[in-house]
Design an enzyme around this catalytic site. Structure first.
Site, PDB file in Angstrom:
ATOM      1  N   ASN A   1     -10.359  -0.771   0.597  1.00 12.46           N
ATOM      2  CA  ASN A   1      -9.022  -0.551   0.628  1.00 12.46           C
ATOM      3  C   ASN A   1      -7.936  -1.304  -0.795  1.00 12.46           C
ATOM      4  O   ASN A   1      -8.218  -2.326  -0.856  1.00 12.46           O
ATOM      5  CB  ASN A   1      -8.183  -1.192   1.915  1.00 12.46           C
ATOM      6  CG  ASN A   1      -6.512  -1.164   1.684  1.00 12.46           C
ATOM      7  OD1 ASN A   1      -5.866  -0.909   0.890  1.00 12.46           O
ATOM      8  ND2 ASN A   1      -6.092  -1.631   2.982  1.00 12.46           N
TER       9      ASN A   1
ATOM     10  N   CYS B   1       0.871  -1.165   0.080  1.00  9.03           N
ATOM     11  CA  CYS B   1       0.003  -0.227  -0.023  1.00  9.03           C
ATOM     12  C   CYS B   1       1.014   1.282   0.052  1.00  9.03           C
ATOM     13  O   CYS B   1       0.199   2.302  -0.343  1.00  9.03           O
ATOM     14  CB  CYS B   1      -0.942  -0.166   1.172  1.00  9.03           C
ATOM     15  SG  CYS B   1      -2.037  -1.663   1.351  1.00  9.03           S
TER      16      CYS B   1
ATOM     17  N   HIS C   1      -3.380   6.874   2.235  1.00  8.61           N
ATOM     18  CA  HIS C   1      -3.664   5.597   1.952  1.00  8.61           C
ATOM     19  C   HIS C   1      -5.062   5.310   2.413  1.00  8.61           C
ATOM     20  O   HIS C   1      -5.216   5.350   3.792  1.00  8.61           O
ATOM     21  CB  HIS C   1      -2.497   4.419   2.099  1.00  8.61           C
ATOM     22  CG  HIS C   1      -3.047   2.925   2.122  1.00  8.61           C
ATOM     23  ND1 HIS C   1      -3.697   2.611   0.940  1.00  8.61           N
ATOM     24  CD2 HIS C   1      -3.414   1.951   2.944  1.00  8.61           C
ATOM     25  CE1 HIS C   1      -4.135   1.481   0.998  1.00  8.61           C
ATOM     26  NE2 HIS C   1      -3.711   0.947   2.266  1.00  8.61           N
TER      27      HIS C   1
END
Ligand code: ACO
Length: 390
Positions: free
Chosen positions: A347, A112, A317
């Protein structure tokens, strides 16, 4: 040499999976998921969609916004932990985009944090190696590695791609103080900027704006970048110790099947290997993010010489709304200056920052000249921040 963000784009799969849909698979509810995470929907690959098709669509959209021809791209950085090919997808993306000059294309694996690392890499390639148009793509399909029977993880992730075109700052080329180069043999087709040692032994840069060749004293170049530079402070970290809290390791039993008791290979060819599903200690990941990200952003701001109050937008993020809120509170950034689209996509790993940026730019929230503090964090563990100007 300065660099600038000149275009962005994104792409998501067509299949939308809601919290209610997941409640049919595992023992959960829309209320539990949305209260604990802020997520309501996510997109998941289906049919002929792949990480590569999403990445190509996102990259095309970024090039279109920037009004840059694929032929003028000289570097493609594909940030992904879930490429369609074990060896990486960047060259396939380069081919699909129709970049006829065969620019350098390679993959960056940093979960990520991948997109933030890609941005810093793009700037380094521009500043240090003379690249002009660098496509940074963040694309992932963690749905491929989710255990759809594990309610602790399957509710979190979605698939997507986002892209940004980072371009060298032509306006930073000074006109005064440049001297025509004598070594014209150093000109290489397609390469507009190169670094060389000066003929008098001093450090100089050679630039070829619009086909003309100049030597430019370094002292002049560093003085002319700051005003319009699009990336002016960063901070990057990793800590392998944190891997135990978030990972998807290769399946050891399949590897072991190929070995005899004395370690010799019994069968040939050996068994095929595959990766385990994502394993996560959510509480530890939560603590790591809330502890590390504010420090990283403060450090990047300090390197940029900017106070926290100069941030127009906080763009983290998109992992969990509670993480985003906690970091914003720690940095004293009010909610109206925080970018979040987590509710719609979950996500999306390396795609989450460019996807959210693209939506914010296209909706007119992020405007030219705005300062953005972007931060990624994730498996590895890795984390990092970049202070950007759109
Ligand atoms: N629905 C209903 N109940 C659930 C669910 C669910 N989907 N998931 C867990 N529970 C239950 C647990 O079984 C547990 O029940 P118990 O008390 O009877 O044992 C209870 O809820 C609490 O579980 P926790 O795991 O302690 O819940 P927590 O409050 O920590 O929330 C969460 C879990 C949402 C995963 C949270 O820890 C989190 O978001 N952490 C960060 C995760 C993250 O951001 N990961 C990605 C970052 S890195 C990257 O992007 C790759």
């Amino acid at each position: 040499q300065g660099c600038k963000l000149v275009g962005c784009g994104s792409a998501v799969p067509t299949l939308k999976v809601s919290n209610d849909d997941l409640a049919k698979l595992v023992d959960t509810s829309d209320e539990w998921i949305s209260v604990r995470t802020g997520i309501r929907n996510r997109r998941v690959l289906s049919g002929k969609e792949s990480v590569t098709t999403l990445a190509v669509e996102a990259a095309r959209n970024a090039l279109q916004m920037a009004q840059v021809d694929p032929d003028d791209v000289d570097l493609v950085l594909m940030c992904s932990s879930t490429p369609d090919d074990l060896f990486g997808s960047a060259p396939q993306i380069q081919k699909a985009l129709g970049c006829k000059r065969n620019p350098l294309a390679y993959d960056i694996t940093a979960a990520c944090s991948g997109f933030v690392l890609g941005l810093i890499s793009a700037a380094s390639h521009i500043r240090g190696a003379g690249f002009q148009n660098v496509l940074v793509i963040g694309a992932d399909a963690l749905s491929r590695y989710v255990d759809w029977t594990d309610r602790g993880t399957c509710i979190l992730f979605g698939d997507a791609a986002g892209a940004v075109l980072v371009q060298y700052l032509l306006s930073s080329v000074p006109t005064e103080g440049c001297v025509p180069a004598r070594e014209t043999s150093m000109i290489k087709p397609g390469l507009h900027i190169q670094e060389f040692g000066g003929s008098d032994g001093s450090n100089t840069q050679m630039r070829i704006p619009n086909g003309h060749l100049y030597f430019v004293p370094i002292s002049l170049t560093s003085a002319c970048d700051s005003e319009e530079d699009g990336l002016f402070g960063f901070d990057l970290h990793s800590d392998g110790d944190g891997q135990r809290h978030l990972n998807a390791p290769i399946k050891e039993n399949e590897m072991d099947n190929t070995l005899g008791s004395n370690g010799s290979v019994l069968d040939f060819p050996p068994n095929r290997s595959s990766y385990s599903c994502i394993q996560m200690n959510g509480k530890e990941v939560f603590r790591f993010a809330v502890r590390s990200v504010p420090q990283s952003i403060e450090s990047a701001l300090a390197k940029a010489g900017l106070p926290g109050s100069s941030i127009d937008w906080l763009l983290l993020h998109q992992a969990n709304q509670r993480i985003i809120d906690a970091v914003a509170t720690r940095l004293e950034v009010p909610p109206e200056r925080v970018i979040s689209n987590l509710a719609n996509y979950g996500n999306t790993s390396a795609a989450s920052i460019p996807l959210a940026l693209d939506e914010a730019v296209r909706s007119g929230r992020v405007k030219v000249g705005h300062t953005i503090a972007a931060a990624g964090f994730g498996a590895g563990v890795t984390w990092g921040s970049a202070i950007l100007r759109w």
